[in-house]
Scaffold this motif. Structure first.
Motif, short mmCIF file in Angstrom:
data_model
loop_
_atom_site.label_atom_id
_atom_site.label_comp_id
_atom_site.label_asym_id
_atom_site.label_seq_id
_atom_site.Cartn_x
_atom_site.Cartn_y
_atom_site.Cartn_z
N ARG A 1 0.81 -1.22 0.00
CA ARG A 1 0.00 0.00 0.00
C ARG A 1 0.84 1.26 0.00
O ARG A 1 0.53 2.24 -0.66
N GLY A 2 1.91 1.29 0.77
CA GLY A 2 2.76 2.47 0.81
C GLY A 2 2.24 3.55 1.75
O GLY A 2 1.34 3.32 2.55
N LEU A 3 2.83 4.73 1.62
CA LEU A 3 2.56 5.85 2.52
C LEU A 3 2.15 7.08 1.73
O LEU A 3 2.63 7.31 0.63
N ASP A 4 1.30 7.90 2.34
CA ASP A 4 0.96 9.19 1.74
C ASP A 4 1.78 10.28 2.43
O ASP A 4 2.60 9.99 3.31
N VAL A 5 1.57 11.51 2.03
CA VAL A 5 2.34 12.63 2.57
C VAL A 5 2.19 12.71 4.09
O VAL A 5 3.18 12.90 4.82
N GLU A 6 0.98 12.60 4.58
CA GLU A 6 0.75 12.67 6.03
C GLU A 6 1.47 11.53 6.75
O GLU A 6 2.09 11.74 7.79
N ASP A 7 1.38 10.33 6.20
CA ASP A 7 2.05 9.17 6.82
C ASP A 7 3.56 9.39 6.93
O ASP A 7 4.17 8.96 7.91
N LEU A 8 4.14 10.02 5.93
CA LEU A 8 5.59 10.24 5.94
C LEU A 8 6.03 11.15 7.09
O LEU A 8 7.19 11.14 7.48
N GLY A 9 5.11 11.90 7.67
CA GLY A 9 5.42 12.73 8.82
C GLY A 9 5.34 11.99 10.15
O GLY A 9 5.65 12.55 11.19
N ASN A 10 4.95 10.73 10.12
CA ASN A 10 4.77 9.94 11.34
C ASN A 10 5.93 8.94 11.46
O ASN A 10 6.04 8.03 10.64
N TYR A 11 6.78 9.14 12.45
CA TYR A 11 7.97 8.29 12.55
C TYR A 11 7.64 6.81 12.71
O TYR A 11 8.36 5.95 12.19
N TYR A 12 6.56 6.49 13.43
CA TYR A 12 6.19 5.08 13.57
C TYR A 12 5.81 4.47 12.22
O TYR A 12 6.26 3.38 11.87
N LEU A 13 4.98 5.17 11.44
CA LEU A 13 4.55 4.62 10.15
C LEU A 13 5.73 4.46 9.20
O LEU A 13 5.79 3.46 8.46
N VAL A 14 6.65 5.41 9.20
CA VAL A 14 7.83 5.28 8.35
C VAL A 14 8.66 4.07 8.78
O VAL A 14 9.06 3.25 7.95
N ALA A 15 8.89 3.92 10.07
CA ALA A 15 9.68 2.79 10.57
C ALA A 15 8.98 1.46 10.29
O ALA A 15 9.63 0.48 9.91
N GLU A 16 7.67 1.43 10.44
CA GLU A 16 6.91 0.20 10.17
C GLU A 16 6.97 -0.14 8.68
O GLU A 16 7.14 -1.31 8.30
N TYR A 17 6.84 0.87 7.84
CA TYR A 17 6.94 0.65 6.39
C TYR A 17 8.31 0.10 6.02
O TYR A 17 8.42 -0.88 5.26
N VAL A 18 9.36 0.67 6.57
CA VAL A 18 10.72 0.19 6.30
C VAL A 18 10.87 -1.25 6.78
O VAL A 18 11.43 -2.10 6.07
N ALA A 19 10.34 -1.57 7.96
CA ALA A 19 10.42 -2.95 8.46
C ALA A 19 9.67 -3.92 7.54
O ALA A 19 10.15 -5.03 7.29
N CYS A 20 8.53 -3.49 7.02
CA CYS A 20 7.76 -4.35 6.11
C CYS A 20 8.51 -4.53 4.79
O CYS A 20 8.55 -5.64 4.24
N LEU A 21 9.11 -3.47 4.28
CA LEU A 21 9.91 -3.60 3.07
C LEU A 21 11.08 -4.56 3.29
O LEU A 21 11.38 -5.40 2.43
N ARG A 22 11.72 -4.45 4.44
CA ARG A 22 12.83 -5.37 4.76
C ARG A 22 12.35 -6.82 4.80
O ARG A 22 13.06 -7.70 4.32
N ARG A 23 11.21 -7.03 5.38
CA ARG A 23 10.69 -8.40 5.52
C ARG A 23 10.54 -9.07 4.16
O ARG A 23 10.69 -10.29 4.05
N PHE A 24 10.28 -8.30 3.13
CA PHE A 24 10.07 -8.85 1.78
C PHE A 24 11.22 -8.51 0.83
O PHE A 24 11.06 -8.58 -0.38
N ASP A 25 12.37 -8.14 1.39
CA ASP A 25 13.55 -7.81 0.60
C ASP A 25 13.26 -6.75 -0.46
O ASP A 25 13.72 -6.84 -1.59
N LEU A 26 12.50 -5.74 -0.10
CA LEU A 26 12.13 -4.66 -1.02
C LEU A 26 12.79 -3.33 -0.66
O LEU A 26 12.60 -2.35 -1.36
N LEU A 27 13.55 -3.31 0.41
CA LEU A 27 14.11 -2.05 0.88
C LEU A 27 15.08 -1.43 -0.13
O LEU A 27 15.16 -0.21 -0.24
N ASP A 28 15.75 -2.26 -0.92
CA ASP A 28 16.69 -1.72 -1.90
C ASP A 28 16.00 -0.92 -3.00
O ASP A 28 16.64 -0.17 -3.72
N GLN A 29 14.68 -1.02 -3.09
CA GLN A 29 13.93 -0.25 -4.08
C GLN A 29 13.64 1.18 -3.61
O GLN A 29 13.28 2.02 -4.41
#
Length: 168
Positions: free
Chosen positions: A133-161
């Motif tokens: 799903r990703g993040l919108d502009v408002e989500d990007l201002g929330n440190y928890y949502l950014v960290a959770e998104y990064v953790a989810c990308l890592r879980r699926f080896d997508l962080l390099d994108q």
């Protein structure tokens, strides 16, 4: 999916992750229909039309300001509920259920206007949908949502994108 107790150390880690990755991220949030199409295109699901499930999702959205803000003004939530079938690609989700969910059906819902989703019974599926799903502009201002998104990308080896997104 947050499944552990929040500690000051965990919050500090989230803040550091957000500080590192926020500059690399661009708004990329998909729509509710996109999330639903991804889910139903990848996994065998059976629609749930339960009023109770719809009511829980509506209440989660409308009772939480951060979710309510994402609903278009004057629009009632439009919820599509589902249960994951334990067949085909869905078997992988059941075989990899967290211990706390083992033996339970995997259920969830997607709200079509806001792209809010919920999953019960599988942190794997929740994380996959969050990464998709990703993040919108408002989500990007929330440190928890950014960290959770990064953790989810890592879980699926997508962080390099992620750095490639900034270059686009």
């Amino acid at each position: 999916m947050l499944t552990r107790k929040v500690t000051p150390e965990l919050v500090s880690t989230w803040k550091e992750t957000a500080k590192t990755y926020r500059p690399l991220l661009q708004p990329n949030k998909k729509t509710g229909p996109d999330v639903l199409a991804y889910l139903t295109g990848k996994y065998p699901v059976r629609e749930l039309t339960s009023d109770a499930l719809r009511d829980v999702v509506e209440d989660n959205i409308l009772s939480n300001e951060c979710h309510a803000r994402k609903m278009p003004a004057g629009i009632t939530p439009e919820v599509q509920g589902f249960v994951m079938e334990n067949t085909g690609t869905g078997k992988h989700l059941y075989e990899n259920q967290d211990e706390m969910f083992r033996g339970r059906a995997i259920i969830g819902a997607v709200e079509l206007q806001s792209a809010y989703f919920m999953v019960e019974g599988s942190s794997l599926l929740w994380d996959e949908l969050f990464a998709f799903r990703g993040l919108d502009v408002e989500d990007l201002g929330n440190y928890y949502l950014v960290a959770e998104y990064v953790a989810c990308l890592r879980r699926f080896d997508l962080l390099d994108q992620v750095p490639a997104q900034k270059a686009l």
